[in-house]
Design a protein around this motif. Structure first.
Motif, PDB file in Angstrom:
ATOM      1  N   ALA A   1       0.857  -1.192   0.000  1.00  0.00           N
ATOM      2  CA  ALA A   1       0.000   0.000   0.000  1.00  0.00           C
ATOM      3  C   ALA A   1       0.886   1.233   0.000  1.00  0.00           C
ATOM      4  CB  ALA A   1      -0.917  -0.001   1.219  1.00  0.00           C
ATOM      5  N   PRO A   2       1.651   1.447  -1.065  1.00  0.00           N
ATOM      6  CA  PRO A   2       2.613   2.561  -1.091  1.00  0.00           C
ATOM      7  C   PRO A   2       1.945   3.918  -0.982  1.00  0.00           C
ATOM      8  CG  PRO A   2       2.292   1.635  -3.285  1.00  0.00           C
ATOM      9  CD  PRO A   2       1.578   0.724  -2.334  1.00  0.00           C
TER      10      PRO A   2
ATOM     11  N   GLY B   1      -3.663  -1.282  -4.544  1.00  0.00           N
ATOM     12  CA  GLY B   1      -2.719  -2.053  -3.739  1.00  0.00           C
ATOM     13  C   GLY B   1      -1.987  -3.029  -4.643  1.00  0.00           C
ATOM     14  N   ILE B   2      -2.004  -4.310  -4.295  1.00  0.00           N
ATOM     15  CA  ILE B   2      -1.377  -5.331  -5.135  1.00  0.00           C
ATOM     16  C   ILE B   2      -2.257  -5.601  -6.341  1.00  0.00           C
ATOM     17  CG2 ILE B   2      -0.593  -7.718  -5.247  1.00  0.00           C
ATOM     18  CD1 ILE B   2      -0.018  -7.576  -2.278  1.00  0.00           C
ATOM     19  N   ASN B   3      -1.653  -5.566  -7.519  1.00  0.00           N
ATOM     20  CA  ASN B   3      -2.419  -5.781  -8.740  1.00  0.00           C
ATOM     21  C   ASN B   3      -1.915  -7.003  -9.499  1.00  0.00           C
ATOM     22  OD1 ASN B   3      -4.379  -4.862 -10.793  1.00  0.00           O
ATOM     23  ND2 ASN B   3      -2.546  -4.628 -12.039  1.00  0.00           N
ATOM     24  N   GLY B   4      -0.614  -7.043  -9.784  1.00  0.00           N
ATOM     25  CA  GLY B   4      -0.048  -8.186 -10.503  1.00  0.00           C
ATOM     26  C   GLY B   4       0.706  -9.106  -9.562  1.00  0.00           C
ATOM     27  N   ILE B   5       0.617 -10.412  -9.794  1.00  0.00           N
ATOM     28  CA  ILE B   5       1.329 -11.368  -8.940  1.00  0.00           C
ATOM     29  C   ILE B   5       1.686 -12.594  -9.776  1.00  0.00           C
ATOM     30  CG2 ILE B   5      -0.785 -12.501  -8.117  1.00  0.00           C
ATOM     31  CD1 ILE B   5       0.636 -12.755  -5.370  1.00  0.00           C
ATOM     32  N   ALA B   6       2.887 -13.131  -9.559  1.00  0.00           N
ATOM     33  CA  ALA B   6       3.348 -14.298 -10.309  1.00  0.00           C
ATOM     34  C   ALA B   6       4.370 -15.054  -9.476  1.00  0.00           C
ATOM     35  CB  ALA B   6       3.959 -13.887 -11.647  1.00  0.00           C
TER      36      ALA B   6
ATOM     37  N   TYR C   1       6.538 -12.788  -7.054  1.00  0.00           N
ATOM     38  CA  TYR C   1       6.742 -11.406  -7.459  1.00  0.00           C
ATOM     39  C   TYR C   1       5.381 -10.706  -7.471  1.00  0.00           C
ATOM     40  CZ  TYR C   1      11.274 -13.132  -9.023  1.00  0.00           C
ATOM     41  OH  TYR C   1      12.515 -13.714  -9.061  1.00  0.00           O
ATOM     42  N   PHE C   2       5.340  -9.470  -6.987  1.00  0.00           N
ATOM     43  CA  PHE C   2       4.082  -8.735  -7.004  1.00  0.00           C
ATOM     44  C   PHE C   2       4.346  -7.259  -7.234  1.00  0.00           C
ATOM     45  CE2 PHE C   2       5.449  -8.833  -2.588  1.00  0.00           C
ATOM     46  CZ  PHE C   2       5.216  -7.550  -2.131  1.00  0.00           C
ATOM     47  N   SER C   3       3.323  -6.576  -7.695  1.00  0.00           N
ATOM     48  CA  SER C   3       3.459  -5.148  -8.003  1.00  0.00           C
ATOM     49  C   SER C   3       2.105  -4.474  -7.854  1.00  0.00           C
ATOM     50  CB  SER C   3       3.990  -4.948  -9.426  1.00  0.00           C
ATOM     51  OG  SER C   3       3.048  -5.452 -10.360  1.00  0.00           O
ATOM     52  N   SER C   4       2.142  -3.161  -7.820  1.00  0.00           N
ATOM     53  CA  SER C   4       0.931  -2.349  -7.803  1.00  0.00           C
ATOM     54  C   SER C   4       0.876  -1.549  -9.089  1.00  0.00           C
ATOM     55  CB  SER C   4       0.937  -1.401  -6.604  1.00  0.00           C
ATOM     56  OG  SER C   4      -0.095  -0.437  -6.736  1.00  0.00           O
ATOM     57  N   ILE C   5      -0.304  -1.381  -9.621  1.00  0.00           N
ATOM     58  CA  ILE C   5      -0.451  -0.624 -10.858  1.00  0.00           C
ATOM     59  C   ILE C   5      -0.153   0.852 -10.635  1.00  0.00           C
ATOM     60  CG2 ILE C   5      -2.905  -0.077 -10.594  1.00  0.00           C
ATOM     61  CD1 ILE C   5      -3.231  -0.662 -13.580  1.00  0.00           C
ATOM     62  N   ASN C   6      -0.132   1.295  -9.366  1.00  0.00           N
ATOM     63  CA  ASN C   6       0.053   2.707  -9.055  1.00  0.00           C
ATOM     64  C   ASN C   6       1.511   3.134  -8.966  1.00  0.00           C
ATOM     65  OD1 ASN C   6      -2.536   1.687  -7.627  1.00  0.00           O
ATOM     66  ND2 ASN C   6      -2.880   3.857  -7.947  1.00  0.00           N
ATOM     67  N   VAL C   7       2.459   2.170  -8.898  1.00  0.00           N
ATOM     68  CA  VAL C   7       3.859   2.525  -8.726  1.00  0.00           C
ATOM     69  C   VAL C   7       4.718   1.779  -9.742  1.00  0.00           C
ATOM     70  CG1 VAL C   7       3.620   3.030  -6.268  1.00  0.00           C
ATOM     71  CG2 VAL C   7       4.175   0.716  -6.987  1.00  0.00           C
ATOM     72  N   LEU C   8       5.917   2.314  -9.985  1.00  0.00           N
ATOM     73  CA  LEU C   8       6.835   1.716 -10.956  1.00  0.00           C
ATOM     74  C   LEU C   8       7.846   0.832 -10.231  1.00  0.00           C
ATOM     75  CD1 LEU C   8       7.428   4.865 -13.193  1.00  0.00           C
ATOM     76  CD2 LEU C   8       5.779   3.017 -13.539  1.00  0.00           C
ATOM     77  N   LYS C   9       7.374  -0.134  -9.467  1.00  0.00           N
ATOM     78  CA  LYS C   9       8.248  -1.011  -8.701  1.00  0.00           C
ATOM     79  C   LYS C   9       7.747  -2.452  -8.781  1.00  0.00           C
ATOM     80  CE  LYS C   9       9.695   2.466  -5.304  1.00  0.00           C
ATOM     81  NZ  LYS C   9       9.718   2.830  -3.861  1.00  0.00           N
ATOM     82  N   LEU C  10       8.702  -3.387  -8.725  1.00  0.00           N
ATOM     83  CA  LEU C  10       8.388  -4.806  -8.664  1.00  0.00           C
ATOM     84  C   LEU C  10       9.015  -5.357  -7.397  1.00  0.00           C
ATOM     85  CD1 LEU C  10       7.294  -7.418 -10.030  1.00  0.00           C
ATOM     86  CD2 LEU C  10       9.563  -7.678 -11.069  1.00  0.00           C
ATOM     87  N   HIS C  11       8.241  -6.110  -6.612  1.00  0.00           N
ATOM     88  CA  HIS C  11       8.717  -6.644  -5.343  1.00  0.00           C
ATOM     89  C   HIS C  11       8.818  -8.169  -5.413  1.00  0.00           C
ATOM     90  CE1 HIS C  11       8.210  -2.749  -3.323  1.00  0.00           C
ATOM     91  NE2 HIS C  11       7.116  -2.642  -4.038  1.00  0.00           N
ATOM     92  N   GLN C  12       9.724  -8.703  -4.593  1.00  0.00           N
ATOM     93  CA  GLN C  12       9.970 -10.140  -4.563  1.00  0.00           C
ATOM     94  C   GLN C  12       9.965 -10.623  -3.118  1.00  0.00           C
ATOM     95  OE1 GLN C  12      13.956 -11.528  -4.341  1.00  0.00           O
ATOM     96  NE2 GLN C  12      13.744 -12.752  -6.197  1.00  0.00           N
ATOM     97  N   VAL C  13       9.351 -11.781  -2.869  1.00  0.00           N
ATOM     98  CA  VAL C  13       9.363 -12.377  -1.537  1.00  0.00           C
ATOM     99  C   VAL C  13       9.538 -13.887  -1.692  1.00  0.00           C
ATOM    100  CG1 VAL C  13       6.837 -12.544  -1.478  1.00  0.00           C
ATOM    101  CG2 VAL C  13       8.125 -12.621   0.654  1.00  0.00           C
ATOM    102  N   PRO C  14      10.408 -14.528  -0.911  1.00  0.00           N
ATOM    103  CA  PRO C  14      10.585 -15.976  -0.995  1.00  0.00           C
ATOM    104  C   PRO C  14       9.310 -16.707  -0.586  1.00  0.00           C
ATOM    105  CG  PRO C  14      12.426 -14.941   0.152  1.00  0.00           C
ATOM    106  CD  PRO C  14      11.358 -13.902   0.032  1.00  0.00           C
ATOM    107  N   THR C  15       8.993 -17.787  -1.281  1.00  0.00           N
ATOM    108  CA  THR C  15       7.805 -18.568  -0.928  1.00  0.00           C
ATOM    109  C   THR C  15       7.951 -19.186   0.460  1.00  0.00           C
ATOM    110  OG1 THR C  15       8.757 -20.431  -2.144  1.00  0.00           O
ATOM    111  CG2 THR C  15       7.144 -19.076  -3.302  1.00  0.00           C
TER     112      THR C  15
END
Length: 261
Positions: free
Chosen positions: A147-148, A166-171, A180-194
């Protein structure tokens, strides 16, 4: 304002009927579904003005522009948690349902939440982990990445749109090691270990905020996260080790090695 709204058709008294009503700490909230035109606000707080009870748009007038999907369109019912002061309401998204040939299906339905103590909308995106075998689910929250505060409007065919999704894309990576997840509102991609997502204890932790960092002679990155009371060890960009090493801000490292004392 009342007479001006009547003259312009924004307020048609006979089209306004109360549907849902709730009380919290002596304050009364009521919904007025937009079955017909002429309903200026669909969720209201009843207040006293000049000795008379009147409807005050909740949370404010700006939320009730017709066909503005960032606002509120059709509020029929709501519920208030008396222990927390949180209001949850359903916005059907449609207006003028009973107007002949005039129903507007402009906006998707949504559930909105408000903190009645702070008068602010609840925006709390999260990754929801579903354990199919264990028949349970839990949330992993992190306001900074999910929620940036910095939000960029999206331009769709020349029309600016601020979806606040908030979170829009996830893969998930092909080796199932990272999400990997991202928000359509920001130019960032985030990563979290499963592995972090599979650990329900992560639900009570926040993704670390880096404070001080250093890279050793083998190319490993050491990062302190003061908010988590931890030090993380990894390679630049993608962390490999999320173990809890030591509660401290800085540790001396032995030359030529990766052990701290």
């Amino acid at each position: 304002m009342r007479q001006a709204f009547i003259q312009t058709g924004k307020y048609i008294p006979q089209n306004n009927g109360v549907s849902g009503i709730k009380v919290y700490k002596g304050d009364v909230y009521a919904t007025m579904p937009r079955y017909f035109d002429g309903v200026p606000a669909s969720l209201n707080k009843i207040v006293t003005k000049d000795g008379e009870a009147v409807m005050q748009p909740f949370p404010d007038w700006d939320n009730y522009t017709i066909e503005d999907c960032n606002g509120l369109q059709f509020m029929q019912s709501m519920e208030i948690d008396p222990n927390t002061g949180l209001m949850w309401a359903i916005d059907g998204g449609r207006t003028a349902l009973f107007e002949p040939n005039a129903t507007r299906n402009s906006c998707p339905a949504k559930v909105v939440g408000y903190n009645l103590e702070t008068k602010k909308e609840i925006i709390n995106p999260a990754i929801v982990v579903v354990d199919v075998k264990g028949k349970r689910s839990y949330r992993l929250e992190d306001p900074e990445s999910m929620a940036p505060r910095e939000s960029l409007p999206v331009d769709i065919d020349g029309t600016p749109f601020d979806p606040k999704l908030g979170i829009n894309g996830i893969a998930m990576s092909s080796d199932f090691r990272y999400v990997y997840f991202s928000s359509i509102n920001v130019l960032k991609l985030h990563q979290v270990p499963t592995g972090v997502l599979r650990n329900q204890a992560s639900n009570d932790q926040k993704i670390a905020r880096p404070d001080t960092m250093a890279i050793d002679q083998d190319g490993y990155l050491w990062v302190t996260a003061s908010n988590a009371g931890r030090i993380f060890l990894g390679q630049p960009r993608f962390f490999k080790d999320h173990s809890h090493l030591h509660r401290g801000k800085a540790l001396p490292c032995k030359e030529g090695g990766r052990k701290c004392s």
